[in-house]
Structure formats: C-alpha cells, structure tokens
Scaffold this motif. Structure first.
Motif, PDB file in Angstrom:
ATOM      1  N   SER A 203       0.848  -1.208   0.000  1.00  0.00           N
ATOM      2  CA  SER A 203       0.000   0.000   0.000  1.00  0.00           C
ATOM      3  C   SER A 203       0.873   1.245   0.000  1.00  0.00           C
ATOM      4  O   SER A 203       1.839   1.326   0.755  1.00  0.00           O
ATOM      5  CB  SER A 203      -0.859   0.058   1.269  1.00  0.00           C
ATOM      6  N   TRP A 204       0.530   2.195  -0.844  1.00  0.00           N
ATOM      7  CA  TRP A 204       1.130   3.525  -0.737  1.00  0.00           C
ATOM      8  C   TRP A 204       0.160   4.376   0.068  1.00  0.00           C
ATOM      9  O   TRP A 204      -1.049   4.269  -0.126  1.00  0.00           O
ATOM     10  CB  TRP A 204       1.257   4.193  -2.104  1.00  0.00           C
ATOM     11  N   VAL A 205       0.693   5.226   0.919  1.00  0.00           N
ATOM     12  CA  VAL A 205      -0.167   6.182   1.624  1.00  0.00           C
ATOM     13  C   VAL A 205       0.345   7.581   1.296  1.00  0.00           C
ATOM     14  O   VAL A 205       1.509   7.890   1.534  1.00  0.00           O
ATOM     15  CB  VAL A 205      -0.155   5.941   3.148  1.00  0.00           C
ATOM     16  N   VAL A 206      -0.528   8.377   0.704  1.00  0.00           N
ATOM     17  CA  VAL A 206      -0.110   9.702   0.236  1.00  0.00           C
ATOM     18  C   VAL A 206      -1.016  10.787   0.825  1.00  0.00           C
ATOM     19  O   VAL A 206      -2.163  10.938   0.399  1.00  0.00           O
ATOM     20  CB  VAL A 206      -0.182   9.783  -1.312  1.00  0.00           C
ATOM     21  N   PRO A 207      -0.531  11.534   1.843  1.00  0.00           N
ATOM     22  CA  PRO A 207      -1.353  12.618   2.388  1.00  0.00           C
ATOM     23  C   PRO A 207      -1.320  13.829   1.455  1.00  0.00           C
ATOM     24  O   PRO A 207      -0.250  14.184   0.948  1.00  0.00           O
ATOM     25  CB  PRO A 207      -0.643  12.952   3.713  1.00  0.00           C
ATOM     26  N   CYS A 208      -2.477  14.435   1.228  1.00  0.00           N
ATOM     27  CA  CYS A 208      -2.523  15.559   0.281  1.00  0.00           C
ATOM     28  C   CYS A 208      -3.311  16.715   0.873  1.00  0.00           C
ATOM     29  O   CYS A 208      -4.431  16.519   1.347  1.00  0.00           O
ATOM     30  CB  CYS A 208      -3.251  15.174  -0.995  1.00  0.00           C
TER      31      CYS A 208
ATOM     32  N   GLU B 119       0.726  14.484 -11.569  1.00  0.00           N
ATOM     33  CA  GLU B 119       2.075  13.991 -11.813  1.00  0.00           C
ATOM     34  C   GLU B 119       2.463  12.927 -10.764  1.00  0.00           C
ATOM     35  O   GLU B 119       3.059  11.900 -11.101  1.00  0.00           O
ATOM     36  CB  GLU B 119       3.043  15.194 -11.743  1.00  0.00           C
ATOM     37  N   THR B 120       2.073  13.183  -9.521  1.00  0.00           N
ATOM     38  CA  THR B 120       2.388  12.218  -8.456  1.00  0.00           C
ATOM     39  C   THR B 120       1.720  10.873  -8.738  1.00  0.00           C
ATOM     40  O   THR B 120       2.345   9.816  -8.635  1.00  0.00           O
ATOM     41  CB  THR B 120       1.888  12.749  -7.091  1.00  0.00           C
ATOM     42  N   ILE B 121       0.436  10.945  -9.108  1.00  0.00           N
ATOM     43  CA  ILE B 121      -0.293   9.695  -9.381  1.00  0.00           C
ATOM     44  C   ILE B 121       0.401   8.941 -10.507  1.00  0.00           C
ATOM     45  O   ILE B 121       0.667   7.737 -10.416  1.00  0.00           O
ATOM     46  CB  ILE B 121      -1.767   9.996  -9.745  1.00  0.00           C
ATOM     47  N   THR B 122       0.739   9.668 -11.561  1.00  0.00           N
ATOM     48  CA  THR B 122       1.377   9.024 -12.712  1.00  0.00           C
ATOM     49  C   THR B 122       2.688   8.364 -12.300  1.00  0.00           C
ATOM     50  O   THR B 122       2.952   7.212 -12.659  1.00  0.00           O
ATOM     51  CB  THR B 122       1.663  10.085 -13.804  1.00  0.00           C
ATOM     52  N   ARG B 123       3.492   9.107 -11.541  1.00  0.00           N
ATOM     53  CA  ARG B 123       4.799   8.537 -11.181  1.00  0.00           C
ATOM     54  C   ARG B 123       4.684   7.352 -10.242  1.00  0.00           C
ATOM     55  O   ARG B 123       5.358   6.337 -10.420  1.00  0.00           O
ATOM     56  CB  ARG B 123       5.691   9.611 -10.569  1.00  0.00           C
ATOM     57  N   VAL B 124       3.778   7.461  -9.283  1.00  0.00           N
ATOM     58  CA  VAL B 124       3.609   6.343  -8.344  1.00  0.00           C
ATOM     59  C   VAL B 124       3.097   5.108  -9.099  1.00  0.00           C
ATOM     60  O   VAL B 124       3.557   3.985  -8.882  1.00  0.00           O
ATOM     61  CB  VAL B 124       2.659   6.737  -7.189  1.00  0.00           C
ATOM     62  N   LEU B 125       2.176   5.333 -10.033  1.00  0.00           N
ATOM     63  CA  LEU B 125       1.655   4.192 -10.804  1.00  0.00           C
ATOM     64  C   LEU B 125       2.742   3.571 -11.666  1.00  0.00           C
ATOM     65  O   LEU B 125       2.853   2.343 -11.767  1.00  0.00           O
ATOM     66  CB  LEU B 125       0.479   4.627 -11.681  1.00  0.00           C
ATOM     67  N   ASN B 126       3.568   4.410 -12.294  1.00  0.00           N
ATOM     68  CA  ASN B 126       4.649   3.883 -13.133  1.00  0.00           C
ATOM     69  C   ASN B 126       5.599   3.016 -12.322  1.00  0.00           C
ATOM     70  O   ASN B 126       5.979   1.924 -12.745  1.00  0.00           O
ATOM     71  CB  ASN B 126       5.441   5.020 -13.786  1.00  0.00           C
ATOM     72  N   VAL B 127       5.959   3.531 -11.141  1.00  0.00           N
ATOM     73  CA  VAL B 127       6.861   2.752 -10.284  1.00  0.00           C
ATOM     74  C   VAL B 127       6.183   1.437  -9.903  1.00  0.00           C
ATOM     75  O   VAL B 127       6.781   0.353  -9.975  1.00  0.00           O
ATOM     76  CB  VAL B 127       7.238   3.549  -9.009  1.00  0.00           C
ATOM     77  N   SER B 128       4.914   1.531  -9.520  1.00  0.00           N
ATOM     78  CA  SER B 128       4.193   0.330  -9.099  1.00  0.00           C
ATOM     79  C   SER B 128       4.172  -0.719 -10.208  1.00  0.00           C
ATOM     80  O   SER B 128       4.407  -1.901  -9.962  1.00  0.00           O
ATOM     81  CB  SER B 128       2.756   0.675  -8.716  1.00  0.00           C
TER      82      SER B 128
ATOM     83  N   SER C 175       1.350  -6.706  -5.958  1.00  0.00           N
ATOM     84  CA  SER C 175       0.149  -5.969  -6.353  1.00  0.00           C
ATOM     85  C   SER C 175       0.075  -4.725  -5.449  1.00  0.00           C
ATOM     86  O   SER C 175       0.738  -4.660  -4.410  1.00  0.00           O
ATOM     87  CB  SER C 175      -1.085  -6.838  -6.217  1.00  0.00           C
ATOM     88  N   TRP C 176      -0.707  -3.766  -5.855  1.00  0.00           N
ATOM     89  CA  TRP C 176      -0.627  -2.440  -5.254  1.00  0.00           C
ATOM     90  C   TRP C 176      -1.971  -1.841  -4.925  1.00  0.00           C
ATOM     91  O   TRP C 176      -2.962  -2.139  -5.581  1.00  0.00           O
ATOM     92  CB  TRP C 176       0.041  -1.469  -6.259  1.00  0.00           C
ATOM     93  N   GLU C 177      -1.974  -1.000  -3.936  1.00  0.00           N
ATOM     94  CA  GLU C 177      -3.086  -0.054  -3.775  1.00  0.00           C
ATOM     95  C   GLU C 177      -2.444   1.294  -3.423  1.00  0.00           C
ATOM     96  O   GLU C 177      -1.393   1.334  -2.784  1.00  0.00           O
ATOM     97  CB  GLU C 177      -4.052  -0.495  -2.663  1.00  0.00           C
TER      98      GLU C 177
ATOM     99  N   PRO D 265       9.436   8.311  -5.630  1.00  0.00           N
ATOM    100  CA  PRO D 265       8.760   7.017  -5.471  1.00  0.00           C
ATOM    101  C   PRO D 265       9.632   5.865  -5.983  1.00  0.00           C
ATOM    102  O   PRO D 265       9.475   4.725  -5.549  1.00  0.00           O
ATOM    103  CB  PRO D 265       7.496   7.146  -6.329  1.00  0.00           C
ATOM    104  N   GLU D 266      10.569   6.190  -6.879  1.00  0.00           N
ATOM    105  CA  GLU D 266      11.434   5.154  -7.449  1.00  0.00           C
ATOM    106  C   GLU D 266      12.253   4.417  -6.379  1.00  0.00           C
ATOM    107  O   GLU D 266      12.751   3.324  -6.622  1.00  0.00           O
ATOM    108  CB  GLU D 266      12.396   5.759  -8.489  1.00  0.00           C
ATOM    109  N   LEU D 267      12.397   5.045  -5.196  1.00  0.00           N
ATOM    110  CA  LEU D 267      13.168   4.400  -4.130  1.00  0.00           C
ATOM    111  C   LEU D 267      12.462   3.138  -3.606  1.00  0.00           C
ATOM    112  O   LEU D 267      13.057   2.323  -2.895  1.00  0.00           O
ATOM    113  CB  LEU D 267      13.343   5.395  -2.974  1.00  0.00           C
ATOM    114  N   ALA D 268      11.189   2.999  -3.987  1.00  0.00           N
ATOM    115  CA  ALA D 268      10.399   1.859  -3.485  1.00  0.00           C
ATOM    116  C   ALA D 268      11.075   0.523  -3.751  1.00  0.00           C
ATOM    117  O   ALA D 268      11.038  -0.372  -2.905  1.00  0.00           O
ATOM    118  CB  ALA D 268       9.014   1.885  -4.117  1.00  0.00           C
TER     119      ALA D 268
END
Ligand code: UDP
Ligand code: MG
Length: 314
Positions: free
Chosen positions: A8-13, A22-31, A38-40, A104-107
């Motif tokens: 799970s990613w947790v992203v406070p906004c 942009e954040t959503i796109t990058r987190v999804l790409n990394v995922s 699998s991811w949420e 996010p790439e550090l994941a």
C-alpha cells in the motif's frame, strides 16, 4: 488469482492540485515496474479547499488500485497519514508526500530491504539542496536537539518517507496516542530498521503546506511526546537560579551591613527580577505544554473524521 504480496502507498494531500496528477502518474509507473507485487495507492485528502479530491477521484474511476479517503477538514499531516495507515491492507506500507520531494522510485530498494527482514526502511536525506536555508538550519538543529532530549534515538535527517511492515502498521493502528509524531513512534517500536540515502528534490509544484505555525507545533509535539527532559531541565534551571540568588543574597547582606555603598545596585536588582520572572514563565510554559498534552489525550477525540471514501470495499 493474483497471489503476489499487496503493497500500500499512503499519500497525504493538502491543496496539492498543482502536483497531484504527476504524483499519481509517477507512483503508478513505479508500481507497474515492480512486477512481483500488487498495489493499492491510498490518497488521503486532508481537507483541501482546491480540487485535489476531484483529480484523485477521476483517476480512481479508471483504476481500482487508486483509493481516496477524504477527511472532513484539515486534521494535519500526521493524522492524515494515520488515516491512510488505518485503511491500508498491504503487507507493507510506503508513506510518501504528495509533492514528489521524495522519489517514489526508491520503493524498489525499500522492498528489497523489507524482503531481507527489515521492518522499517526509511529514506535518509543526504542532500536538501532544494530547500530553503531557514528549513535546512531549523531541521538540522531541531533533530539534534530532539535526539539530545529524547529517551530513544530518532534517526537524523529523516521524514515520514518510509516503508513499514504490516506488523508495525497494526501496532500503530492500535495506539490511541494523539499529537502524533510518527517517525518517533516508529523508532520507539524498536523493530529492525535501516535508512537508505536519497536526494530530496524540489517540490514539483505549489508551495509548502507546512506553515511556520504547523512546523512549530509539530516540533513541540515531537519533543513532548518523546522526552520528559524539559521538565527536568526546568527543575535544574530553577535550582541553579536558586543557588545564584542565595549567593547574591549573601552579597547583598554583606554590602548592607558592612559597607556604605548599599543604595546602589538598582540595575542588578531590576535585571535579577526580570531574569527570574522570565525563567519562571518559561518553566510554567514547559509545564503547560505537558499539561496540554494530557488534556488532549484525555479528551479521547478521534484523530480524524472521514467524509468520503472512494475505491474501498471495507
Ligand atoms: N500535508 C497534509 N496536511 C497538512 C499539511 C501537509 O496532508 O496539513 C501533506 C502535504 O500535502 C504533503 C505532505 O503533507 O503531501 C508534506 O507537506 P509539505 O510538502 O507541504 O511539507 P514540507 O515538505 O515543506 O515539509
Ligand atoms: Mg514537501
């Protein structure tokens, strides 16, 4: 059926409309690039007054891994993160800011350490070149003072950008403590932890959502959550001042009885009174901080209230 582990990613906004797509796109790409999991992605909207929420909702419509928790008002970063942790289902959770200061790439490296048995893998900022001098100096000083005061060591130069194991998430869920200082609570847990260095980038867009007031309150909350030393320091200050006053009193009596120059000394008197009043007020203030914390805890109000949830089946 997909048997891969859920992360799970947790992203406070909070008012992040300039960066959130942009954040959503990058987190999804990394995922997507990490094939074995699998991811949420849980976005917690912390009472934004812009359209952050709508942007996330739009993405959530096309992708069931994207979830949104919308809080009823601004409860603050730490509470927003807790809301995300509470709703997470993953075997591990990665907490990351919405402004892409933390890559996010550090994941992938975080997951590697996690697979090797680390329960906490935190990002350690080796370069804050992108931050203001004020932020750099205050952060540098603060974490060192905190560590001096704190009874448990809290890693220097870290934030909440970290991966934590489900076991710890469950522990945090069960802790009712308010005025949260998550990075401290995580160190306190004592689980096997490791830091990986990374460069903290500039904010991708918008301005910091940590106002000076929020920063100061957060800093005080960190100290009062993890140390009783300020209370002891107040006692020590008091004792030292008491001793000095006693010596001064002897001197005053000596001058009064054995010399002719006893009318003088008004300046010393005034300074003494001002100094002692300041120390007294300071000590009262320190006491007040701790009493305030007891007051907050005793009210037992929830840490946050949820207004809306999108993409959850629980
Ligand atoms: N944030 C939040 N609630 C707040 C303040 C901040 O959820 O009341 C979020 C913000 O949207 C961001 C993260 O917490 O994702 C860190 O905030 P920010 O980047 O503004 O802090 P800085 O990096 O300047 O310390
Ligand atoms: Mg930031």
């Amino acid at each position: 059926m997909n048997q891969s582990k859920l992360i799970s990613w947790v992203v406070p906004c909070f008012n992040e409309h300039q960066v959130i797509s942009e954040t959503i796109t990058r987190v999804l790409n990394v995922s997507k690039s990490l094939k074995n999991y699998s991811w949420e992605v849980i976005f917690v909207d912390d009472g934004s007054s812009d359209n952050t929420k709508d942007i996330i909702k739009a993405f959530a419509q096309d992708n069931e891994a994207i979830k949104l928790i919308s809080l009823s008002r601004n409860f603050g970063h730490q509470n927003a993160v807790q809301a995300g942790l509470d709703a997470s289902r993953g075997s591990a959770v990665i907490i990351i800011d919405a402004d892409l200061q933390d890559p996010p790439e550090l994941a992938s490296s975080m997951l590697e350490y996690w697979e090797n048995g680390y329960k906490v893998v935190y990002g350690r900022r080796i370069d804050r070149a992108s931050e203001t001098i004020f932020k750099k100096i205050t952060a540098l000083l603060y974490y060192r003072i905190l560590n001096f005061l704190s009874e448990i060591p809290i890693p220097l130069d870290t934030g909440d950008f970290r991966l934590i194991d489900q076991e710890l998430v469950l522990t945090l869920k069960a802790m009712p403590e308010k005025g949260r200082f998550l990075r401290g609570l995580i160190s306190w847990s004592g689980y096997k932890q490791i830091g990986i260095p990374y460069r903290r980038d500039k904010r991708h867009g918008g301005v910091s959502k940590y106002s000076l007031k929020k920063m100061v309150l957060f800093a005080i909350s960190g100290i009062t959550s993890f140390s009783r030393r300020p209370l002891r320091l107040a006692t020590i200050f008091g004792s030292i001042c008491g001793l000095i006053s006693f010596l001064l009193a002897l001197w005053v009596i000596y001058i009064r009885l054995f010399t002719n120059s006893w009318v003088q000394g008004w300046a010393g008197l005034a300074i003494g009174i001002l100094f002692l009043s300041a120390i007294q007020l300071l000590c009262l203030g320190i006491l007040g901080e701790y009493i305030g914390r007891i007051y907050e805890e005793s009210k037992s109000r929830p840490m946050y209230l949820i207004d809306d949830k999108v993409g959850f089946d629980h």
